[in-house]
Design a protein around this motif. Structure first.
Motif, PDB file in Angstrom:
ATOM      1  N   LEU A  58       0.857  -1.193   0.000  1.00 13.79           N
ATOM      2  CA  LEU A  58       0.000   0.000   0.000  1.00 13.79           C
ATOM      3  C   LEU A  58       0.892   1.241   0.000  1.00 13.79           C
ATOM      4  CD1 LEU A  58      -2.884  -0.767   2.524  1.00 13.79           C
ATOM      5  CD2 LEU A  58      -3.102  -0.334   0.081  1.00 13.79           C
ATOM      6  N   ARG A  59       1.267   1.698  -1.190  1.00 12.25           N
ATOM      7  CA  ARG A  59       2.248   2.774  -1.303  1.00 12.25           C
ATOM      8  C   ARG A  59       1.842   3.809  -2.361  1.00 12.25           C
ATOM      9  NH1 ARG A  59       7.165   1.744   0.866  1.00 12.25           N
ATOM     10  NH2 ARG A  59       8.235   2.915  -0.771  1.00 12.25           N
ATOM     11  N   GLY A  60       0.552   3.955  -2.585  1.00 16.36           N
ATOM     12  CA  GLY A  60       0.100   4.829  -3.663  1.00 16.36           C
ATOM     13  C   GLY A  60       0.153   6.312  -3.344  1.00 16.36           C
ATOM     14  N   ALA A  61       0.009   6.687  -2.067  1.00 12.41           N
ATOM     15  CA  ALA A  61      -0.082   8.106  -1.707  1.00 12.41           C
ATOM     16  C   ALA A  61       1.134   8.559  -0.908  1.00 12.41           C
ATOM     17  CB  ALA A  61      -1.357   8.361  -0.891  1.00 12.41           C
ATOM     18  N   PHE A  62       1.697   9.687  -1.331  1.00 12.53           N
ATOM     19  CA  PHE A  62       2.728  10.385  -0.540  1.00 12.53           C
ATOM     20  C   PHE A  62       2.620  11.854  -0.920  1.00 12.53           C
ATOM     21  CE2 PHE A  62       6.653  11.981   1.057  1.00 12.53           C
ATOM     22  CZ  PHE A  62       7.033  11.137   2.084  1.00 12.53           C
ATOM     23  N   ASP A  63       1.684  12.552  -0.290  1.00 15.78           N
ATOM     24  CA  ASP A  63       1.325  13.917  -0.674  1.00 15.78           C
ATOM     25  C   ASP A  63       1.689  14.885   0.448  1.00 15.78           C
ATOM     26  OD1 ASP A  63       0.178  12.904  -3.051  1.00 15.78           O
ATOM     27  OD2 ASP A  63      -1.664  12.420  -1.965  1.00 15.78           O
ATOM     28  N   TYR A  64       2.822  15.587   0.262  1.00 15.47           N
ATOM     29  CA  TYR A  64       3.292  16.556   1.251  1.00 15.47           C
ATOM     30  C   TYR A  64       2.724  17.926   0.937  1.00 15.47           C
ATOM     31  CZ  TYR A  64       6.494  19.821   3.545  1.00 15.47           C
ATOM     32  OH  TYR A  64       7.019  20.857   4.275  1.00 15.47           O
ATOM     33  N   ASN A  65       2.130  18.563   1.934  1.00 19.72           N
ATOM     34  CA  ASN A  65       1.582  19.901   1.794  1.00 19.72           C
ATOM     35  C   ASN A  65       2.444  20.861   2.609  1.00 19.72           C
ATOM     36  OD1 ASN A  65       0.111  22.320   2.063  1.00 19.72           O
ATOM     37  ND2 ASN A  65      -1.841  21.258   1.878  1.00 19.72           N
ATOM     38  N   PRO A  66       3.343  21.613   1.954  1.00 12.76           N
ATOM     39  CA  PRO A  66       4.250  22.482   2.712  1.00 12.76           C
ATOM     40  C   PRO A  66       3.543  23.634   3.406  1.00 12.76           C
ATOM     41  CG  PRO A  66       4.494  22.852   0.345  1.00 12.76           C
ATOM     42  CD  PRO A  66       3.600  21.657   0.504  1.00 12.76           C
ATOM     43  N   LEU A  67       2.440  24.149   2.829  1.00 18.76           N
ATOM     44  CA  LEU A  67       1.731  25.256   3.463  1.00 18.76           C
ATOM     45  C   LEU A  67       1.035  24.817   4.746  1.00 18.76           C
ATOM     46  CD1 LEU A  67       0.163  27.026   0.339  1.00 18.76           C
ATOM     47  CD2 LEU A  67       2.206  27.678   1.624  1.00 18.76           C
ATOM     48  N   ASN A  68       0.494  23.620   4.722  1.00 15.82           N
ATOM     49  CA  ASN A  68      -0.207  23.094   5.899  1.00 15.82           C
ATOM     50  C   ASN A  68       0.716  22.297   6.815  1.00 15.82           C
ATOM     51  OD1 ASN A  68      -2.815  22.834   7.230  1.00 15.82           O
ATOM     52  ND2 ASN A  68      -2.722  20.664   6.710  1.00 15.82           N
ATOM     53  N   ARG A  69       1.927  22.038   6.351  1.00 14.88           N
ATOM     54  CA  ARG A  69       2.895  21.186   7.056  1.00 14.88           C
ATOM     55  C   ARG A  69       2.237  19.857   7.449  1.00 14.88           C
ATOM     56  NH1 ARG A  69       4.366  21.950  12.265  1.00 14.88           N
ATOM     57  NH2 ARG A  69       3.807  24.146  12.156  1.00 14.88           N
ATOM     58  N   SER A  70       1.683  19.186   6.438  1.00 15.90           N
ATOM     59  CA  SER A  70       1.025  17.904   6.659  1.00 15.90           C
ATOM     60  C   SER A  70       1.399  16.933   5.547  1.00 15.90           C
ATOM     61  CB  SER A  70      -0.500  18.084   6.710  1.00 15.90           C
ATOM     62  OG  SER A  70      -0.999  18.585   5.487  1.00 15.90           O
ATOM     63  N   LEU A  71       1.162  15.665   5.796  1.00 13.06           N
ATOM     64  CA  LEU A  71       1.506  14.612   4.840  1.00 13.06           C
ATOM     65  C   LEU A  71       0.408  13.567   4.820  1.00 13.06           C
ATOM     66  CD1 LEU A  71       3.697  13.155   3.010  1.00 13.06           C
ATOM     67  CD2 LEU A  71       4.359  11.937   5.103  1.00 13.06           C
ATOM     68  N   ARG A  72      -0.137  13.336   3.637  1.00 15.59           N
ATOM     69  CA  ARG A  72      -1.057  12.203   3.449  1.00 15.59           C
ATOM     70  C   ARG A  72      -0.251  11.072   2.834  1.00 15.59           C
ATOM     71  NH1 ARG A  72      -7.290  11.830   2.063  1.00 15.59           N
ATOM     72  NH2 ARG A  72      -7.427   9.638   1.460  1.00 15.59           N
ATOM     73  N   VAL A  73      -0.245   9.913   3.490  1.00 12.52           N
ATOM     74  CA  VAL A  73       0.663   8.842   3.091  1.00 12.52           C
ATOM     75  C   VAL A  73      -0.012   7.480   3.256  1.00 12.52           C
ATOM     76  CG1 VAL A  73       1.687   8.752   5.411  1.00 12.52           C
ATOM     77  CG2 VAL A  73       3.007   7.929   3.445  1.00 12.52           C
ATOM     78  N   SER A  74       0.293   6.585   2.330  1.00 14.74           N
ATOM     79  CA  SER A  74      -0.283   5.232   2.379  1.00 14.74           C
ATOM     80  C   SER A  74       0.302   4.429   3.525  1.00 14.74           C
ATOM     81  CB  SER A  74      -0.026   4.515   1.054  1.00 14.74           C
ATOM     82  OG  SER A  74      -0.741   5.115   0.003  1.00 14.74           O
ATOM     83  N   ALA A  75      -0.447   3.407   3.929  1.00 13.34           N
ATOM     84  CA  ALA A  75      -0.112   2.630   5.125  1.00 13.34           C
ATOM     85  C   ALA A  75       1.151   1.793   4.980  1.00 13.34           C
ATOM     86  CB  ALA A  75      -1.280   1.722   5.490  1.00 13.34           C
ATOM     87  N   GLY A  76       1.636   1.581   3.749  1.00 15.21           N
ATOM     88  CA  GLY A  76       2.785   0.714   3.552  1.00 15.21           C
ATOM     89  C   GLY A  76       4.140   1.387   3.630  1.00 15.21           C
ATOM     90  N   TYR A  77       4.181   2.697   3.825  1.00 16.74           N
ATOM     91  CA  TYR A  77       5.469   3.389   3.952  1.00 16.74           C
ATOM     92  C   TYR A  77       6.038   3.196   5.355  1.00 16.74           C
ATOM     93  CZ  TYR A  77       5.309   5.860  -0.495  1.00 16.74           C
ATOM     94  OH  TYR A  77       5.304   6.158  -1.834  1.00 16.74           O
ATOM     95  N   ARG A  78       7.357   3.028   5.408  1.00 13.93           N
ATOM     96  CA  ARG A  78       8.032   2.906   6.702  1.00 13.93           C
ATOM     97  C   ARG A  78       8.400   4.291   7.241  1.00 13.93           C
ATOM     98  NH1 ARG A  78       9.220  -2.151   8.485  1.00 13.93           N
ATOM     99  NH2 ARG A  78       9.019  -3.819   6.947  1.00 13.93           N
ATOM    100  N   LEU A  79       8.526   4.356   8.547  1.00 14.34           N
ATOM    101  CA  LEU A  79       8.870   5.606   9.225  1.00 14.34           C
ATOM    102  C   LEU A  79      10.175   6.183   8.692  1.00 14.34           C
ATOM    103  CD1 LEU A  79       8.338   7.671  11.491  1.00 14.34           C
ATOM    104  CD2 LEU A  79       9.476   6.088  13.066  1.00 14.34           C
TER     105      LEU A  79
END
Length: 221
Positions: free
Chosen positions: A96-117
């Motif tokens: 599960l690695r489809g999403a890695f969306d960094y928002n620099p203005l909001n300082r947030s990250l939407r990320v899929s469950a399969g990414y490691r820390l």
């Protein structure tokens, strides 16, 4: 409980080629925990998308199949390891690695469950931000949220619960809908904060497929 082998063909049809593993394919990686005795799985399911997670979860619940949700498999209490019966199916989040969306203005990250820390913080290093969870292991996002991981920076930054802004979850029900819980907004009073039910639940109520994290600025000294 029905025998999983009778459902192998149907489960395999819900996945891409190579994402369904039988015992003869060699399942040691998924059966051997970081600590404790090795288990024996009926098969391994490796979905690539939240929709695949939803369809697999729905099928297993409808057919009374025992399912173990496995994230990074770095925990020390064996809750992600099958028992020795050979009747439990492992649903691995590793693809599960489809999403890695960094928002620099909001300082947030939407990320899929399969990414490691470690992957997350390596990719964010140039941005001067990080997900401030520090562990001896290197877990995946899904397991971080499902276990409400703490770590050695807990007193300064809080645990995972304090970092999560939103979740996408496949509900553990026969139709297994995908739920969007919370938002990237820091203060959202538009509805009850249902994501908190799933953080620390260990996948009892559903499978976390994506997380939106609040990120912190990296210390400069």
């Amino acid at each position: 409980m029905t025998q999983p082998a009778a459902h192998f063909e149907a489960l395999g049809a819900l996945l891409e080629a190579g994402d369904f593993l039988r015992p003869e394919d060699g399942l040691e990686t998924y059966q051997r925990p970081a600590r404790g005795p090795e288990g024996r799985a009926a098969c391994i399911l490796r979905p690539r998308t939240p929709d695949e997670v939803s369809r697999l979860l729905s099928y297993c619940i409808a057919n009374d199949l025992a399912l173990i949700v496995q994230s990074g498999h770095t925990g020390l209490v064996n809750d992600g390891t099958p028992d020795m019966s050979g009747a439990e199916i492992v649903l691995s989040l590793e693809k599960l690695r489809g999403a890695f969306d960094y928002n620099p203005l909001n300082r947030s990250l939407r990320v899929s469950a399969g990414y490691r820390l470690s992957e997350i913080n390596a990719r964010l290093e140039e941005q001067g931000v990080f997900l401030p969870i520090d562990l001896g292991a290197d877990p995946m996002v899904g397991g971080l949220a499902a276990t409400n991981t703490g770590g050695s920076r807990l007193l300064r930054y809080g645990g995972v619960r304090e970092q999560v802004l939103a979740l996408q979850v496949a509900l553990a029900s026969e139709d297994a809908p995908l739920l969007e819980l919370g938002s990237a907004c820091r203060k959202d009073n538009s509805a009850p904060d249902w994501k908190q039910v799933f953080i620390g639940s260990g996948a009892v109520f559903g499978v976390i497929t994506e997380c939106t994290f609040e990120l912190s600025r990296r210390p400069v000294a």
